[in-house]
Design a protein around this motif. Structure first.
Motif, PDB file in Angstrom:
ATOM      1  N   THR A  12       0.844  -1.200   0.000  1.00  0.00           N
ATOM      2  CA  THR A  12       0.000   0.000   0.000  1.00  0.00           C
ATOM      3  C   THR A  12       0.878   1.248   0.000  1.00  0.00           C
ATOM      4  O   THR A  12       1.769   1.390   0.844  1.00  0.00           O
ATOM      5  N   LEU A  13       0.646   2.118  -0.959  1.00  0.00           N
ATOM      6  CA  LEU A  13       1.379   3.383  -1.053  1.00  0.00           C
ATOM      7  C   LEU A  13       0.611   4.497  -0.359  1.00  0.00           C
ATOM      8  O   LEU A  13      -0.619   4.448  -0.269  1.00  0.00           O
ATOM      9  N   THR A  14       1.327   5.495   0.092  1.00  0.00           N
ATOM     10  CA  THR A  14       0.727   6.700   0.654  1.00  0.00           C
ATOM     11  C   THR A  14       0.778   7.798  -0.388  1.00  0.00           C
ATOM     12  O   THR A  14       1.851   8.075  -0.950  1.00  0.00           O
ATOM     13  N   MET A  15      -0.362   8.389  -0.666  1.00  0.00           N
ATOM     14  CA  MET A  15      -0.432   9.442  -1.677  1.00  0.00           C
ATOM     15  C   MET A  15       0.589  10.536  -1.372  1.00  0.00           C
ATOM     16  O   MET A  15       0.680  11.041  -0.257  1.00  0.00           O
ATOM     17  N   GLY A  16       1.383  10.885  -2.379  1.00  0.00           N
ATOM     18  CA  GLY A  16       2.335  11.981  -2.237  1.00  0.00           C
ATOM     19  C   GLY A  16       3.683  11.599  -1.690  1.00  0.00           C
ATOM     20  O   GLY A  16       4.548  12.458  -1.516  1.00  0.00           O
ATOM     21  N   PRO A  58      -9.196   9.256  -2.401  1.00  0.00           N
ATOM     22  CA  PRO A  58     -10.410   9.795  -1.780  1.00  0.00           C
ATOM     23  C   PRO A  58     -11.169  10.713  -2.731  1.00  0.00           C
ATOM     24  O   PRO A  58     -10.594  11.226  -3.705  1.00  0.00           O
ATOM     25  N   PRO A  59     -12.456  10.934  -2.496  1.00  0.00           N
ATOM     26  CA  PRO A  59     -13.262  11.780  -3.401  1.00  0.00           C
ATOM     27  C   PRO A  59     -12.718  13.196  -3.570  1.00  0.00           C
ATOM     28  O   PRO A  59     -12.969  13.834  -4.592  1.00  0.00           O
ATOM     29  N   SER A  60     -11.972  13.675  -2.583  1.00  0.00           N
ATOM     30  CA  SER A  60     -11.433  15.041  -2.680  1.00  0.00           C
ATOM     31  C   SER A  60     -10.328  15.162  -3.720  1.00  0.00           C
ATOM     32  O   SER A  60     -10.013  16.261  -4.176  1.00  0.00           O
ATOM     33  N   GLU A  87     -17.179   9.511  -9.003  1.00  0.00           N
ATOM     34  CA  GLU A  87     -17.228  10.347  -7.790  1.00  0.00           C
ATOM     35  C   GLU A  87     -16.880   9.563  -6.527  1.00  0.00           C
ATOM     36  O   GLU A  87     -16.930  10.102  -5.425  1.00  0.00           O
ATOM     37  N   ALA A  88     -16.532   8.307  -6.671  1.00  0.00           N
ATOM     38  CA  ALA A  88     -16.381   7.430  -5.514  1.00  0.00           C
ATOM     39  C   ALA A  88     -15.028   7.559  -4.825  1.00  0.00           C
ATOM     40  O   ALA A  88     -14.064   8.105  -5.364  1.00  0.00           O
ATOM     41  N   ASN A  89     -14.994   7.057  -3.606  1.00  0.00           N
ATOM     42  CA  ASN A  89     -13.737   6.762  -2.925  1.00  0.00           C
ATOM     43  C   ASN A  89     -13.278   5.406  -3.477  1.00  0.00           C
ATOM     44  O   ASN A  89     -14.014   4.419  -3.411  1.00  0.00           O
TER      45      ASN A  89
END
Length: 524
Positions: free
Chosen positions: A203-207, A228-230, A289-291
């Motif tokens: 699992t990677l962490t965004m950024g 995530p949706p954001s 639009e989903a997560n």
């Protein structure tokens, strides 16, 4: 019951053939660089002596061919034909030499036994060879199917209708393939080191960049990252320290690979891929639009060291340094904006002998080493010396790419005769199907006058309509209107200069009489 004649395309596309032919160039190159030094491998003269027999499927059967097998390849997870010999312990467990016949699935997809003749007694062809039958069943494309440098019966793609293990027939005459008589499946759970194993998933962490990983040739590493949706847009960046790792992406396939993926990036340099919620297919079946979770696979055509990251690009692209684009790294020219630690000093262009015009991915020792390296086939790299037969018509366009049944963007130039017949340059506008599914003309703008994007490009519109996914639909390295799924009323394309995702094209009415220029034949 009989197996459907459509997939698995035994007379496969040349693209798949090239994938399978690439590995021998790798070990041959490694021999020329390392062989004389440590004594464990065959000298250059050995490779030169037997390389000519590869086209006849005889390289691996040559006397003492095992000497070309490096011990580090034994038990590395891939069956190497050169190591599949008693002198190299049958490549450890990689080639299933003493595997039991036990398996559980009715269709034999998990069969890892050692039957190597067909039901009529014909010998099987090695999966790693392309003679006498060319095919697409490589370990690159089917990493979990138990394929490689052996001739044991397998069922790599049961969803094409295959009902039990089969093999390609090692004969010029007779059938191309036949089913094999393997023992029936057992209801008891098979317990064997040879059976397919669960794949590790990181699992990677965004950024955040991953740690640096090493990956063997033909191996896969799998990752996932939550979106995530954001987050409105993401960019996947694969940064190679060396070697040639490639990306396969999917929102719905947990373990994307060479035959089952949505998006891919496979350049020699830094691979990047941008996906945004505004495009069809973002988040896959979950909806735009989903997560959701983006699944990522890194596969190595050559053993590689790499780092991987996924960035939130909702507010703009992520760069290793301001003014330095990913495509500029390692391009053979020292860019001052890229000469930073974050950009690895322009991937070496600004260090030592780098920046001489030839890309970093072409090692100096590869030029004039006797093997044609696609990474070195350019003006700036001297066309790989004499290794590829002399100067080319365009960077990256090898002679074997022209008229090979696929439109290659790098060959689609006047100097390269527009890739022969592959890019439809001289085709007429005649077609017969009411919805234009057989249209192979050259209209390259939409009804609204917008210029079409090349089907081989993934920017500005990322998509899955590639030659690999639709090999008989007339796609590839051109921007002509097509109707690959036969679902639209007329041919269409992705416009590069409009916000619309796609637009129809006006290709005129179909013809009432048979067209003189039919669509190209199916893949070979």
């Amino acid at each position: 019951s009989s197996r459907p004649p459509s997939p698995p395309m035994l007379r496969a596309t040349l693209a798949a053939v090239l994938v399978c032919f690439r590995a021998p160039a790798v070990w041959a190159r490694q021999l020329s660089e390392d062989g004389a030094a440590n004594g464990d491998y065959a000298p250059d003269s050995y490779v030169a002596r037997y390389a000519g027999s590869y086209a006849d499927g005889g390289l691996y059967d040559a006397p003492e061919a095992y000497q070309a097998c490096q011990w580090e390849w034994v038990d590395d997870g891939t069956c190497d034909a050169l190591c599949n010999a008693a002198e190299r312990d049958w490549d450890g467990k990689d080639c299933f030499h003493d595997a039991p016949e036990c398996y559980n699935k009715d269709n034999g997809a998990d069969y890892r036994g050692t039957v190597n003749v067909t039901q009529s007694g014909l010998p099987c062809q090695r999966w790693s060879e392309q003679f006498p039958n060319t095919h697409a069943f490589s370990v690159y494309a089917y990493p979990f199917a138990g394929l490689g440098g052996h001739n044991l019966c397998r069922n790599p793609q049961p969803d094409d209708g295959s009902v039990r293990p089969w093999c390609l027939v090692d004969s010029i005459d007779g059938p191309e393939w036949e089913y094999c008589d393997v023992p029936p499946p057992t209801a008891d759970r098979c317990d064997s080191d040879y059976l397919p194993k669960p794949q590790a998933l990181t699992t990677l962490t965004m950024g955040e960049w991953s740690e640096q990983f090493f990956i063997y040739e033909a191996a896969y590493h799998f990752y996932q990252v939550v979106v995530p949706p954001s987050v409105q847009s993401v960019e996947v960046v694969l940064f190679p320290e060396d070697g040639d790792p490639d990306l396969f992406l999917s929102f719905d396939v947990e373990y994307p690979n060479g035959h089952l993926y949505d998006y891919t990036a496979d350049s020699f340099s830094v691979d990047t891929f941008t996906l945004s919620r505004s495009q069809y297919g973002f988040c896959g079946s979950a909806g735009t639009e989903a997560n959701c979770t983006l699944h990522i696979a890194v596969m190595a055509f050559e053993s590689s060291r790499y780092e991987l990251a996924v960035f939130d690009t909702s507010d703009g692209p992520f760069l290793c340094a301001e003014g330095c684009g990913w495509a500029e790294l390692g391009d053979g020219v020292c860019q001052l904006a890229c000469n930073t630690t974050n950009c690895h000093y322009d991937r070496g262009d600004c260090l030592g002998s780098g920046g001489g015009g030839c890309i970093v991915d072409c090692k100096p020792s590869w030029i004039d080493d006797g093997y044609c390296d696609e990474a070195c086939f350019s003006v700036s790299c001297g066309w790989d010396g004499a290794d590829c037969g002399g100067a080319g018509c365009a960077d990256g366009c090898l002679a074997k790419f022209i008229d090979d049944g696929e439109c290659d963007a790098q060959c689609n130039t006047a100097a390269c005769r527009y890739d022969g017949a592959d890019c439809f340059h001289s085709n007429g506008e005649c077609y017969n199907s009411p919805n234009g599914s057989d249209y192979r003309g050259t209209l390259s703008h939409t009804k609204n006058g917008h210029v079409c994007q090349k089907w081989s490009d993934q920017y500005p519109k990322a998509h899955t309509f590639t030659h690999d996914h639709f090999p008989t639909s007339g796609l590839g390295g051109h921007n002509y209107c097509r109707n690959p799924l036969n679902e639209e009323a007329t041919p269409w394309c992705y416009p590069v200069d409009a916000d619309a995702r796609w637009e129809h094209c006006d290709v005129g009415p179909p013809s009432d009489i048979p067209c003189p220029t039919p669509p190209p034949p199916p893949p070979r």
